[in-house]
Design a protein around this motif. Structure first.
Motif, PDB file in Angstrom:
ATOM      1  N   GLY A 166      -7.865  -0.416   9.622  1.00 47.36           N
ATOM      2  CA  GLY A 166      -6.507   0.111   9.644  1.00 47.36           C
ATOM      3  C   GLY A 166      -5.944   0.144  11.054  1.00 47.36           C
ATOM      4  N   MET A 208      -6.887  -8.087   1.637  1.00 49.89           N
ATOM      5  CA  MET A 208      -6.616  -6.708   1.253  1.00 49.89           C
ATOM      6  C   MET A 208      -6.633  -6.551  -0.269  1.00 49.89           C
ATOM      7  SD  MET A 208      -6.166  -4.321   3.479  1.00 49.89           S
ATOM      8  CE  MET A 208      -6.180  -4.211   5.270  1.00 49.89           C
ATOM      9  N   ARG A 233      -6.426  -3.118  -2.295  1.00 52.87           N
ATOM     10  CA  ARG A 233      -5.369  -2.460  -1.525  1.00 52.87           C
ATOM     11  C   ARG A 233      -4.121  -3.346  -1.488  1.00 52.87           C
ATOM     12  NH1 ARG A 233      -7.300   0.374   3.840  1.00 52.87           N
ATOM     13  NH2 ARG A 233      -5.576   1.716   3.164  1.00 52.87           N
ATOM     14  N   SER A 234      -2.975  -2.709  -1.479  1.00 56.86           N
ATOM     15  CA  SER A 234      -1.702  -3.423  -1.475  1.00 56.86           C
ATOM     16  C   SER A 234      -1.299  -3.810  -0.063  1.00 56.86           C
ATOM     17  CB  SER A 234      -0.606  -2.559  -2.099  1.00 56.86           C
ATOM     18  OG  SER A 234      -0.866  -2.292  -3.454  1.00 56.86           O
ATOM     19  N   SER A 235      -0.396  -4.786   0.022  1.00 59.00           N
ATOM     20  CA  SER A 235       0.122  -5.248   1.304  1.00 59.00           C
ATOM     21  C   SER A 235       1.631  -5.392   1.212  1.00 59.00           C
ATOM     22  CB  SER A 235      -0.494  -6.600   1.702  1.00 59.00           C
ATOM     23  OG  SER A 235      -1.892  -6.505   1.838  1.00 59.00           O
ATOM     24  N   ASP A 240      -0.290   1.897  -9.954  1.00 56.54           N
ATOM     25  CA  ASP A 240      -1.494   2.088  -9.141  1.00 56.54           C
ATOM     26  C   ASP A 240      -2.176   0.770  -8.809  1.00 56.54           C
ATOM     27  OD1 ASP A 240      -1.136   4.840  -9.151  1.00 56.54           O
ATOM     28  OD2 ASP A 240      -2.300   5.103 -11.000  1.00 56.54           O
ATOM     29  N   ALA A 279      -3.061  -2.690  -7.304  1.00 58.45           N
ATOM     30  CA  ALA A 279      -2.722  -3.274  -6.007  1.00 58.45           C
ATOM     31  C   ALA A 279      -1.858  -4.514  -6.187  1.00 58.45           C
ATOM     32  CB  ALA A 279      -3.993  -3.632  -5.238  1.00 58.45           C
ATOM     33  N   GLY A 290      -2.192  -0.918   2.252  1.00 54.27           N
ATOM     34  CA  GLY A 290      -3.323  -1.055   3.153  1.00 54.27           C
ATOM     35  C   GLY A 290      -2.978  -1.915   4.346  1.00 54.27           C
ATOM     36  N   GLU A 309       0.848   6.731   7.341  1.00 56.57           N
ATOM     37  CA  GLU A 309      -0.078   6.369   6.276  1.00 56.57           C
ATOM     38  C   GLU A 309      -1.399   5.805   6.757  1.00 56.57           C
ATOM     39  OE1 GLU A 309       2.103   3.756   3.726  1.00 56.57           O
ATOM     40  OE2 GLU A 309       3.679   5.202   3.299  1.00 56.57           O
ATOM     41  N   SER A 350      -2.137   2.681   7.576  1.00 56.91           N
ATOM     42  CA  SER A 350      -2.422   1.317   7.126  1.00 56.91           C
ATOM     43  C   SER A 350      -2.620   0.401   8.324  1.00 56.91           C
ATOM     44  CB  SER A 350      -1.258   0.803   6.269  1.00 56.91           C
ATOM     45  OG  SER A 350      -0.060   0.783   7.037  1.00 56.91           O
TER      46      SER A 350
END
Length: 652
Positions: free
Chosen positions: A154, A183, A188-190, A238, A240, A257, A290, A292
């Motif tokens: 991160g 990711m 995890r989302s981007s 929820d 990703a 993320g 956050e 990220s």
């Protein structure tokens, strides 16, 4: 719940009025069941005698049931479109920019589409890249020293993208697509933000080869309202995903993320609507909130990003093995030759040789044939006799036409020397194509500009004349690149002109085939040396050092205060208790306009450490001005005071 207590909803109103930028308490009817946080509601606004939209930010219970409260009129939808993380980000961004949270939310939350909402279900399973795609993603990330560690931990980094084309995909697009795929594989989302639709299409093409289509959410102004709302609902789930889009995509409500921005120096990343926050600044605030990973990728380096690298806030990430473009600078002796004109002999010969093998890119500064005309004798700008506007020609031998009123100037004469002869002052893309077409007989000439958009050209021999930013991709890369009009570009009266020119030239150079010559014509100095050595970060650092003694951005923050003389005076008076330096305020000076009362503007320069106090004081002045004149003849009036922080070009 005791009988004397009641439930209340704290609502953020969807209103541009600064005095309404706070949470309002409303009673929830006792017969209503659970009301989710973040839903759209309609509530009465007693001062205006009407119903207004808003969002439920919090629900609480109070014992003082006798307090006079209006009730929530209705719940528009049960979909929580304002999750807590999005409200927190909007509030933080608005406070830093002395703006309203509702103005920020208006950029990201689309208008409700009932049919889309009814068809939407929040049970989409997560989709991840397959094994082969993950191998490609890991290999691409591995080309950059330390990038994998930044993504995993991160961290924050400024990444110098590799200037190359691989299978028709640009290196920067492969870099960001691979980072997002990595990711996504970790669940995890981007969020990836790019300046314009051309960059967006190129990035999507790179992502499609690595991740499933269902995992990509597009955020684009070209989308229809239903498509945009459908994509927004997907970001509330929820599962990703990868959000790709233009500047407002940085506020996407996913649990990110990774947040990445491509080419942060592009002015299209600056929001033209209040509170005028650049996507780069919003990304920095989001990462701080956050935790990220944060990437600023580019072929060049802005002074804003370099300042953070110098401070140690961003890590400098570059390719493990750098293969630099071959840049050739025209010598002063070449430019002094009578036959050089716009293109010296070395660039001309390189273009002729390369055009026999494949496409050649010629970058120019302006579209059209000839944007302006001058007197052939005294070189005075040719002006329209009716309105004083500039005269131009659409093609060779055409009658001059005024760019303002459209009148033809068939019998023009110079008011300075009485000459009737005109001369082309500059060459646009079409005139350059006309000239090169005669110099390169038998070679196809392609014009690429705002009026003639071209996305891609084949590997066949051709001369591609393109304006800055409109250069198409060539299959296999351009066999040569010629950068014309450099001196003209550098003459623009902008603080960041050298920075912008270096960005335009670097992005064009990145389209060249490996080993292809890149000729920068007629330019010497720091910007030219930075391109030749591919040391854009060093140039940005020199720019920072030169601006620091003048207190120019980004070494300091600058706010623009504009409005009536009394309103501006009140806003500046609110800063008296902040102990700013004596020379912090420049102005006020009059603004040329027909407004009544006349408007003035002033600049306020301040250090980053004083940013929160300055923003709070200026925002309070805006609210005070709005409240003091909110009612005239029974109608709400618009405040005459406007505040804009972090302006890029401080000028009075």
């Amino acid at each position: 719940m005791p009988p004397e207590s009641r439930r209340i909803a704290r609502v953020l109103l969807d209103s541009p009025l600064p005095q309404l930028d706070r949470l309002f308490d409303y009673a929830l009817p006792a017969q209503w069941g659970e009301v989710p946080l973040g839903v759209r509601v309609q509530v009465p606004l007693r001062t205006a005698g009407r119903v207004i939209d808003g969002y439920v930010v919090d629900i609480d219970t109070e014992d003082d049931a006798d307090r006079a409260l209006s009730e929530v009129e209705s719940v528009v939808s049960t979909v929580p479109v304002l999750p807590e993380r999005l409200h927190t980000l909007a509030r933080r961004v608005a406070d830093r920019a002395a703006g309203s949270a509702s103005d920020v939310l208006r950029l990201v939350i689309p208008k409700r589409q009932v049919r889309v909402e009814k068809a939407w279900t929040a049970d989409t399973p997560a989709e991840t890249p397959d094994a082969e795609a993950l191998v490609v993603a890991e290999e691409t990330v591995g080309l950059y020293e330390g990038l994998g560690e930044v993504l995993d931990a991160g961290g924050r980094a400024a990444v110098e993208a590799i200037p190359q084309l691989v299978d028709g995909v640009q290196g920067w697009a492969r870099l960001l697509a691979a980072s997002a795929a990595r990711m996504l594989a970790a669940g995890r989302s981007s969020i990836i933000v790019v300046p314009d639709s051309r960059d967006l299409d190129r990035l999507l093409a790179a992502i499609e080869s690595l991740v499933p289509a269902g995992a990509v959410v597009r955020h684009d102004s070209r989308q229809s309202n239903p498509d945009r709302y459908r994509g927004f609902l997907r970001t509330l789930e929820d599962a990703a995903c990868i959000v790709v889009g233009n500047r407002s995509a940085v506020y996407s409500p996913v649990v990110a993320g990774l947040v990445a921005i491509w080419d942060d120096g592009d002015p299209l990343l600056g929001e033209p609507l209040a509170p005028y926050v650049n996507a780069r600044d919003a990304a920095l605030l989001r990462q701080e909130l956050e935790g990220s990973a944060l990437l600023f990728a580019g072929h060049t380096r802005t002074t804003d990003v370099e300042r953070l690298v110098v401070l140690g806030w961003l890590q400098d990430v570059r390719a493990a093995r750098r293969v630099l473009p071959r840049v050739v600078l025209s010598t002063p002796q070449e430019m002094e030759q009578p036959t050089a004109q716009r293109m010296p002999s070395s660039a001309f010969l390189a273009a002729r040789t390369a055009a026999a093998e494949g496409p050649v890119l010629v970058q120019v500064s302006r579209p059209g044939f000839s944007p302006s005309l001058v007197c052939a004798e005294c070189r005075a700008p040719a002006r329209c006799a009716h309105c004083g506007g500039p005269l131009g020609a659409k093609h060779r031998g055409a009658v001059p036409v005024c760019a303002w009123c459209g009148r033809a100037a068939s019998a023009w004469s110079c008011p300075s020397c009485s000459s009737t002869k005109l001369r082309l002052a500059s060459s646009g893309s079409e005139r350059t194509a006309d000239e090169l077409g005669r110099a390169f007989p038998g070679v196809r000439v392609i014009v690429a500009d705002s009026a003639h958009p071209v996305e891609r050209v084949s590997a066949a021999p051709a001369l591609v004349v393109a304006t800055r930013g409109a250069e198409p991709i060539a299959d296999g890369g351009y066999r040569a690149v010629v950068l014309l009009d450099g001196p003209r570009m550098l003459q623009a009266p902008d603080l960041r002109v050298a920075e912008s020119c270096l960005r335009w030239w670097s992005n064009a150079a990145a389209l060249a085939a490996p080993g292809a010559p890149i000729h920068l014509v007629g330019v010497n100095g720091a910007a030219a040396r930075a391109l030749a050595t591919w040391n854009q970060a060093g140039h940005a650092r020199l720019e920072l050092e030169s601006r620091a003694p003048l207190h120019m951005p980004p070494t300091t923050r600058v706010a623009l205060v504009q409005g009536s003389a009394s309103a501006v005076a009140g806003a500046l008076a609110a800063l008296n208790d902040l102990a700013l330096p004596a020379d912090a305020v420049l102005g006020p000076v009059p603004v040329e306009s027909d407004d009544i009362p006349p408007r003035v503007r002033a600049l306020v320069r301040f250090e980053y450490g004083a940013g929160a106090r300055v923003a709070t004081a200026l925002r309070a002045a805006v609210v005070a001005e709005a409240v003091s004149g909110r009612r005239r003849k029974g109608r709400a009036t618009k405040s005459t005071l406007s505040i804009r922080l972090d302006i890029l070009e401080p000028e009075l």
